[in-house]
Design a protein around this motif. Structure first.
Motif, PDB file in Angstrom:
ATOM      1  N   PHE A  55       0.834  -1.200   0.000  1.00  0.00           N
ATOM      2  CA  PHE A  55       0.000   0.000   0.000  1.00  0.00           C
ATOM      3  C   PHE A  55       0.873   1.256   0.000  1.00  0.00           C
ATOM      4  CE2 PHE A  55      -2.313   3.400   2.193  1.00  0.00           C
ATOM      5  CZ  PHE A  55      -3.407   3.525   1.342  1.00  0.00           C
ATOM      6  N   GLY A  56       1.869   1.281   0.881  1.00  0.00           N
ATOM      7  CA  GLY A  56       2.743   2.454   0.961  1.00  0.00           C
ATOM      8  C   GLY A  56       3.508   2.689  -0.327  1.00  0.00           C
ATOM      9  N   GLN A  57       4.009   1.607  -0.906  1.00  0.00           N
ATOM     10  CA  GLN A  57       4.739   1.726  -2.167  1.00  0.00           C
ATOM     11  C   GLN A  57       3.825   2.273  -3.269  1.00  0.00           C
ATOM     12  OE1 GLN A  57       7.713  -1.218  -4.177  1.00  0.00           O
ATOM     13  NE2 GLN A  57       5.672  -1.907  -4.725  1.00  0.00           N
ATOM     14  N   ASP A  58       2.599   1.767  -3.338  1.00  0.00           N
ATOM     15  CA  ASP A  58       1.648   2.240  -4.336  1.00  0.00           C
ATOM     16  C   ASP A  58       1.333   3.723  -4.139  1.00  0.00           C
ATOM     17  OD1 ASP A  58      -0.415   1.750  -6.485  1.00  0.00           O
ATOM     18  OD2 ASP A  58      -1.746   2.351  -4.831  1.00  0.00           O
ATOM     19  N   GLN A  59       1.141   4.137  -2.902  1.00  0.00           N
ATOM     20  CA  GLN A  59       0.855   5.548  -2.626  1.00  0.00           C
ATOM     21  C   GLN A  59       2.028   6.436  -3.038  1.00  0.00           C
ATOM     22  OE1 GLN A  59      -2.241   6.848  -1.350  1.00  0.00           O
ATOM     23  NE2 GLN A  59      -2.670   4.803  -2.146  1.00  0.00           N
ATOM     24  N   PHE A  60       3.243   5.991  -2.729  1.00  0.00           N
ATOM     25  CA  PHE A  60       4.423   6.768  -3.120  1.00  0.00           C
ATOM     26  C   PHE A  60       4.526   6.855  -4.643  1.00  0.00           C
ATOM     27  CE2 PHE A  60       8.964   6.846  -4.331  1.00  0.00           C
ATOM     28  CZ  PHE A  60       9.280   8.111  -3.847  1.00  0.00           C
ATOM     29  N   ARG A  61       4.345   5.740  -5.316  1.00  0.00           N
ATOM     30  CA  ARG A  61       4.457   5.728  -6.786  1.00  0.00           C
ATOM     31  C   ARG A  61       3.407   6.631  -7.428  1.00  0.00           C
ATOM     32  NH1 ARG A  61       9.301   3.804  -8.457  1.00  0.00           N
ATOM     33  NH2 ARG A  61       9.712   1.700  -7.746  1.00  0.00           N
ATOM     34  N   ARG A  62       2.196   6.601  -6.903  1.00  0.00           N
ATOM     35  CA  ARG A  62       1.080   7.301  -7.566  1.00  0.00           C
ATOM     36  C   ARG A  62       0.917   8.759  -7.150  1.00  0.00           C
ATOM     37  NH1 ARG A  62      -3.769   3.551  -6.398  1.00  0.00           N
ATOM     38  NH2 ARG A  62      -4.788   5.515  -6.753  1.00  0.00           N
ATOM     39  N   HIS A  63       1.298   9.106  -5.922  1.00  0.00           N
ATOM     40  CA  HIS A  63       0.908  10.422  -5.411  1.00  0.00           C
ATOM     41  C   HIS A  63       2.057  11.307  -4.932  1.00  0.00           C
ATOM     42  CE1 HIS A  63      -3.192   9.038  -5.679  1.00  0.00           C
ATOM     43  NE2 HIS A  63      -2.921   8.015  -4.873  1.00  0.00           N
ATOM     44  N   SER A  64       3.309  10.884  -5.088  1.00  0.00           N
ATOM     45  CA  SER A  64       4.423  11.642  -4.512  1.00  0.00           C
ATOM     46  C   SER A  64       4.755  12.916  -5.274  1.00  0.00           C
ATOM     47  CB  SER A  64       5.670  10.764  -4.440  1.00  0.00           C
ATOM     48  OG  SER A  64       6.162  10.482  -5.743  1.00  0.00           O
ATOM     49  N   GLY A  65       4.369  12.974  -6.549  1.00  0.00           N
ATOM     50  CA  GLY A  65       4.748  14.129  -7.359  1.00  0.00           C
ATOM     51  C   GLY A  65       6.160  14.031  -7.909  1.00  0.00           C
ATOM     52  N   PHE A  66       6.840  12.906  -7.645  1.00  0.00           N
ATOM     53  CA  PHE A  66       8.178  12.683  -8.194  1.00  0.00           C
ATOM     54  C   PHE A  66       8.079  11.875  -9.480  1.00  0.00           C
ATOM     55  CE2 PHE A  66       9.250  12.970  -3.564  1.00  0.00           C
ATOM     56  CZ  PHE A  66      10.085  14.072  -3.629  1.00  0.00           C
ATOM     57  N   ASN A  67       8.892  12.222 -10.479  1.00  0.00           N
ATOM     58  CA  ASN A  67       8.917  11.456 -11.725  1.00  0.00           C
ATOM     59  C   ASN A  67       9.706  10.153 -11.485  1.00  0.00           C
ATOM     60  OD1 ASN A  67      11.766  11.813 -12.280  1.00  0.00           O
ATOM     61  ND2 ASN A  67      11.306  13.878 -13.056  1.00  0.00           N
ATOM     62  N   PRO A  68       9.707   9.228 -12.451  1.00  0.00           N
ATOM     63  CA  PRO A  68      10.399   7.952 -12.238  1.00  0.00           C
ATOM     64  C   PRO A  68      11.876   8.094 -11.866  1.00  0.00           C
ATOM     65  CG  PRO A  68       8.923   7.735 -14.095  1.00  0.00           C
ATOM     66  CD  PRO A  68       8.917   9.196 -13.707  1.00  0.00           C
ATOM     67  N   SER A  69      12.598   9.015 -12.484  1.00  0.00           N
ATOM     68  CA  SER A  69      14.012   9.199 -12.134  1.00  0.00           C
ATOM     69  C   SER A  69      14.159   9.653 -10.688  1.00  0.00           C
ATOM     70  CB  SER A  69      14.681  10.214 -13.060  1.00  0.00           C
ATOM     71  OG  SER A  69      14.813   9.690 -14.367  1.00  0.00           O
ATOM     72  N   GLU A  70      13.289  10.539 -10.273  1.00  0.00           N
ATOM     73  CA  GLU A  70      13.330  11.029  -8.895  1.00  0.00           C
ATOM     74  C   GLU A  70      12.932   9.919  -7.909  1.00  0.00           C
ATOM     75  OE1 GLU A  70      12.295  15.712  -9.752  1.00  0.00           O
ATOM     76  OE2 GLU A  70      10.647  14.272  -9.647  1.00  0.00           O
ATOM     77  N   GLN A  71      11.890   9.171  -8.249  1.00  0.00           N
ATOM     78  CA  GLN A  71      11.456   8.078  -7.372  1.00  0.00           C
ATOM     79  C   GLN A  71      12.575   7.071  -7.165  1.00  0.00           C
ATOM     80  OE1 GLN A  71       7.820   6.277  -8.755  1.00  0.00           O
ATOM     81  NE2 GLN A  71       6.654   8.165  -8.535  1.00  0.00           N
ATOM     82  N   GLU A  72      13.213   6.653  -8.245  1.00  0.00           N
ATOM     83  CA  GLU A  72      14.273   5.655  -8.111  1.00  0.00           C
ATOM     84  C   GLU A  72      15.506   6.228  -7.417  1.00  0.00           C
ATOM     85  OE1 GLU A  72      13.537   2.597  -8.342  1.00  0.00           O
ATOM     86  OE2 GLU A  72      11.637   2.991  -9.327  1.00  0.00           O
ATOM     87  N   THR A  73      15.786   7.507  -7.619  1.00  0.00           N
ATOM     88  CA  THR A  73      16.890   8.137  -6.886  1.00  0.00           C
ATOM     89  C   THR A  73      16.623   8.056  -5.385  1.00  0.00           C
ATOM     90  OG1 THR A  73      17.460   9.613  -8.716  1.00  0.00           O
ATOM     91  CG2 THR A  73      18.132  10.323  -6.506  1.00  0.00           C
ATOM     92  N   ILE A  74      15.413   8.374  -4.986  1.00  0.00           N
ATOM     93  CA  ILE A  74      15.036   8.323  -3.571  1.00  0.00           C
ATOM     94  C   ILE A  74      15.157   6.898  -3.033  1.00  0.00           C
ATOM     95  CG2 ILE A  74      13.072   8.531  -1.973  1.00  0.00           C
ATOM     96  CD1 ILE A  74      12.104  10.876  -3.855  1.00  0.00           C
TER      97      ILE A  74
END
Length: 192
Positions: A55-74
């Motif tokens: 659930f947490g991973q899905d929320q981060f992927r869908r609603h964080s406002g970070f693009n894929p490069s930013e998400q994977e950097t984090i």
């Protein structure tokens, strides 16, 4: 050198032998990913852990406002700091699939600065958040915001840290074997 405890009686579960609450989540993973990652199969021993992580991973992927490069950097920055070999291999592979430049993931994997200043600011702030247990200095927060990120995104980094802490710690205590699907991007925390 300190040796670490590893769980020895719990193993990789399947939809057939997982407890109620985990069974359907493993079925969903199989349907969506075409596989049940070893980490999920271990987390399935605790339905609450597996469902919270997903659930947490899905929320981060869908609603964080970070693009894929930013998400994977984090996610890579957190996993690098925690020395999680499984998550480094898995997220490097996911990053490749999401067209994140290899030079970005390679820099994080090597503990070196990312050439892109904005992604490097994100890498530094994320690592600072983990290292200080959520107590960045005013200067560190201002540098993150000056790179074009928002206060809300600082909260999203806390979500990512929470999710990655779950996965990193599970992988540490199980010594999770890297799935074949992620093996070409395997990573070792202490290469000596």
């Amino acid at each position: 050198m300190t040796t670490h405890a590893h769980l020895s009686t719990l193993g990789l579960l399947t939809p057939e032998n997982a407890p109620a609450g985990s069974r359907e989540l493993l079925d969903e993973a199989q349907a969506q990913l075409g596989m049940v990652p070893n980490m999920y199969a271990e987390m399935a021993n605790s339905p609450g852990l597996l469902s919270t992580y997903l659930f947490g991973q899905d929320q981060f992927r869908r609603h964080s406002g970070f693009n894929p490069s930013e998400q994977e950097t984090i996610l890579l920055a957190i996993s690098h700091f925690n020395g999680c070999e499984y998550c480094m291999g898995a997220h490097s592979t996911i990053a490749d699939g999401n067209k994140v430049p290899t030079e970005v993931t390679d820099a994080v994997r090597a503990g070196e600065p990312i050439a892109d200043d904005r992604l490097q600011a994100l890498n530094v702030f994320t690592t600072t958040m983990v290292d200080t247990r959520g107590r960045p200095s005013d200067v560190e927060l201002k540098e993150f915001l000056a790179a074009g990120y928002t206060e809300n995104q600082a909260l999203e980094i806390i979500l990512a840290i929470s999710v990655k802490t779950l996965s990193n710690y599970v992988n540490h205590i199980f010594d999770t074997p890297l799935d074949k699907a992620f093996s070409r991007r395997a990573w070792v925390s202490n290469p000596e």
